[in-house]
Design a protein around this motif. Structure first.
Motif, PDB file in Angstrom:
ATOM      1  N   SER A 191      -9.249 -53.739 -37.907  1.00 56.24           N
ATOM      2  CA  SER A 191      -9.227 -52.759 -36.827  1.00 56.24           C
ATOM      3  C   SER A 191      -8.095 -51.756 -37.014  1.00 56.24           C
ATOM      4  O   SER A 191      -7.950 -50.835 -36.225  1.00 56.24           O
ATOM      5  CB  SER A 191      -9.050 -53.467 -35.478  1.00 56.24           C
ATOM      6  OG  SER A 191     -10.199 -54.209 -35.171  1.00 56.24           O
ATOM      7  N   TYR A 216     -14.435 -49.237 -41.226  1.00 51.64           N
ATOM      8  CA  TYR A 216     -14.970 -49.260 -39.864  1.00 51.64           C
ATOM      9  C   TYR A 216     -13.888 -49.477 -38.805  1.00 51.64           C
ATOM     10  O   TYR A 216     -14.121 -50.134 -37.801  1.00 51.64           O
ATOM     11  CB  TYR A 216     -16.063 -50.335 -39.757  1.00 51.64           C
ATOM     12  CG  TYR A 216     -17.217 -50.076 -40.696  1.00 51.64           C
ATOM     13  CD1 TYR A 216     -18.199 -49.142 -40.369  1.00 51.64           C
ATOM     14  CD2 TYR A 216     -17.307 -50.735 -41.929  1.00 51.64           C
ATOM     15  CE1 TYR A 216     -19.251 -48.879 -41.245  1.00 51.64           C
ATOM     16  CE2 TYR A 216     -18.351 -50.472 -42.808  1.00 51.64           C
ATOM     17  CZ  TYR A 216     -19.317 -49.548 -42.462  1.00 51.64           C
ATOM     18  OH  TYR A 216     -20.359 -49.270 -43.321  1.00 51.64           O
ATOM     19  N   PHE A 218     -12.567 -46.908 -37.177  1.00 54.36           N
ATOM     20  CA  PHE A 218     -12.762 -45.817 -36.220  1.00 54.36           C
ATOM     21  C   PHE A 218     -11.460 -45.072 -35.901  1.00 54.36           C
ATOM     22  O   PHE A 218     -11.231 -44.656 -34.774  1.00 54.36           O
ATOM     23  CB  PHE A 218     -13.414 -46.325 -34.929  1.00 54.36           C
ATOM     24  CG  PHE A 218     -14.878 -46.642 -35.102  1.00 54.36           C
ATOM     25  CD1 PHE A 218     -15.847 -45.708 -34.805  1.00 54.36           C
ATOM     26  CD2 PHE A 218     -15.273 -47.877 -35.599  1.00 54.36           C
ATOM     27  CE1 PHE A 218     -17.197 -45.990 -34.992  1.00 54.36           C
ATOM     28  CE2 PHE A 218     -16.620 -48.183 -35.798  1.00 54.36           C
ATOM     29  CZ  PHE A 218     -17.588 -47.229 -35.489  1.00 54.36           C
ATOM     30  N   LEU A 228     -19.340 -45.374 -31.299  1.00 54.59           N
ATOM     31  CA  LEU A 228     -19.143 -46.818 -31.164  1.00 54.59           C
ATOM     32  C   LEU A 228     -19.575 -47.300 -29.783  1.00 54.59           C
ATOM     33  O   LEU A 228     -20.245 -48.329 -29.654  1.00 54.59           O
ATOM     34  CB  LEU A 228     -17.675 -47.181 -31.403  1.00 54.59           C
ATOM     35  CG  LEU A 228     -17.337 -48.672 -31.261  1.00 54.59           C
ATOM     36  CD1 LEU A 228     -18.102 -49.519 -32.267  1.00 54.59           C
ATOM     37  CD2 LEU A 228     -15.833 -48.908 -31.405  1.00 54.59           C
ATOM     38  N   LYS A 250     -16.482 -53.338 -33.647  1.00 54.43           N
ATOM     39  CA  LYS A 250     -16.356 -52.556 -34.885  1.00 54.43           C
ATOM     40  C   LYS A 250     -16.914 -53.336 -36.076  1.00 54.43           C
ATOM     41  O   LYS A 250     -17.552 -52.765 -36.967  1.00 54.43           O
ATOM     42  CB  LYS A 250     -14.892 -52.190 -35.117  1.00 54.43           C
ATOM     43  CG  LYS A 250     -14.354 -51.197 -34.090  1.00 54.43           C
ATOM     44  CD  LYS A 250     -12.885 -50.869 -34.333  1.00 54.43           C
ATOM     45  CE  LYS A 250     -12.397 -49.844 -33.307  1.00 54.43           C
ATOM     46  NZ  LYS A 250     -10.976 -49.490 -33.505  1.00 54.43           N
TER      47      LYS A 250
END
Length: 300
Positions: A191, A216, A218, A228, A250
């Motif tokens: 993340s 991924y 974001f 998302l 995610k």
């Protein structure tokens, strides 16, 4: 403990997708937080410690989980919180207000000071302020947390070719790697931006059958896009599984995208690990509303 595994919709009929509902193992201390705290709580009691100290941010699942676990185990809890400005925002923050209701005492520090949290000087300062304590690291990751996360996979899970999980501090994926079978590939979806997690995971992981997928996040920790949010709402309508927007959401987005792009071999059987974190949705929605963005909506 009942193990809840649910088959979910796959965009490719030759790929089977399943999700391990770790979010259901406890109503408050759910998912990987339950696993990470299990042996740390046992150790704190063995050491006759009566106070737990940990670290976290505004919407930290770990802060909420530790506060509740401390209350249930008659242990005092202290949260060192990143961001001095949050001191006046506790009542407006669902995570922090819940933690305070559980009895957690807060110590708010600047972001600059927070970066020093692992230094000997900072820990000595905490001891001067709060007395003797049992330290639980940010995100809960240490050897005892990894030991707890090794219990996520069961003997029957050898049927899966891939095990996929979100990655925050590296403890959960390390436990999964250690209990995985040699024929399995463990995929982690960080993340956070950056490749520093490789080193952290190698400290705890005993096998090399893993890979991090770094595409991924974001934009980084706590960042959520309209794309998302719309995915989370669509996924819930298809599967009736709520996902958090910071970690598992995610990861699942990434896995679905990889399936569509033929990343996985034909006839693969994939197990997704739901690491909980649903408590953070309320706070995230308040942030999204303030920006006039789409919100996460799991109402049927």
């Amino acid at each position: 403990m009942e193990i809840n595994t649910q088959k979910i919709h796959s965009p490719n009929p030759s790929i089977q997708l399943f999700i391990r509902r770790e979010d259901l193992i406890h109503p408050i201390v759910s998912g990987n937080k339950f696993r990470k705290l299990k042996y740390n709580l046992i150790q704190a009691k063995l050491e006759n410690q009566t106070t737990l100290v940990t670290f976290g941010g505004a919407f930290s699942n770990h802060i909420a989980a530790l506060a509740y676990a401390g209350k249930q185990n008659q242990l005092k809890t202290i949260g060192v919180i990143r961001g001095e400005e949050l001191a006046s925002e506790v009542d407006k923050n669902p995570t922090l207000s819940f933690a305070r209701q559980c009895g957690m005492q807060f110590y708010f520090v600047s972001r600059e000071e927070y970066r020093k949290k692992d230094s000997v000087e900072f820990l000595q300062k905490l001891e001067q302020l709060f007395g003797s304590f049992y330290l639980v690291p940010e995100g809960g990751t240490n050897e005892l947390a990894v030991k707890g996360c090794q219990e996520i996979l069961q003997e029957t899970d050898t049927v899966y070719d891939f095990i996929c999980t979100s990655v925050g501090t590296g403890g959960t994926i390390s436990g999964i790697i250690n209990s995985s079978s040699s024929h399995q590939k463990v995929l982690g979806f960080p993340s956070l931006k950056g490749d520093f997690l490789q080193k952290d995971i190698r400290k705890f992981a005993t096998k090399s059958n893993w890979e991090l997928i770094n595409d991924y996040h974001f934009g980084g920790y706590g960042k959520v896009s309209d794309e998302l949010v719309l995915f989370l709402n669509s996924f819930y309508s298809k599967n009736k599984v709520p996902l958090d927007p910071i970690y598992t959401g995610k990861m699942v987005f990434g896995v679905i995208d990889l399936i569509r792009n033929d990343f996985f071999p034909k006839n693969s059987k994939i197990l997704l690990i739901h690491t909980g974190g649903i408590q953070g949705i309320k706070g995230m929605n308040e942030v999204l509303k303030s920006k006039n963005k789409p919100i996460i909506d799991y109402n049927d």
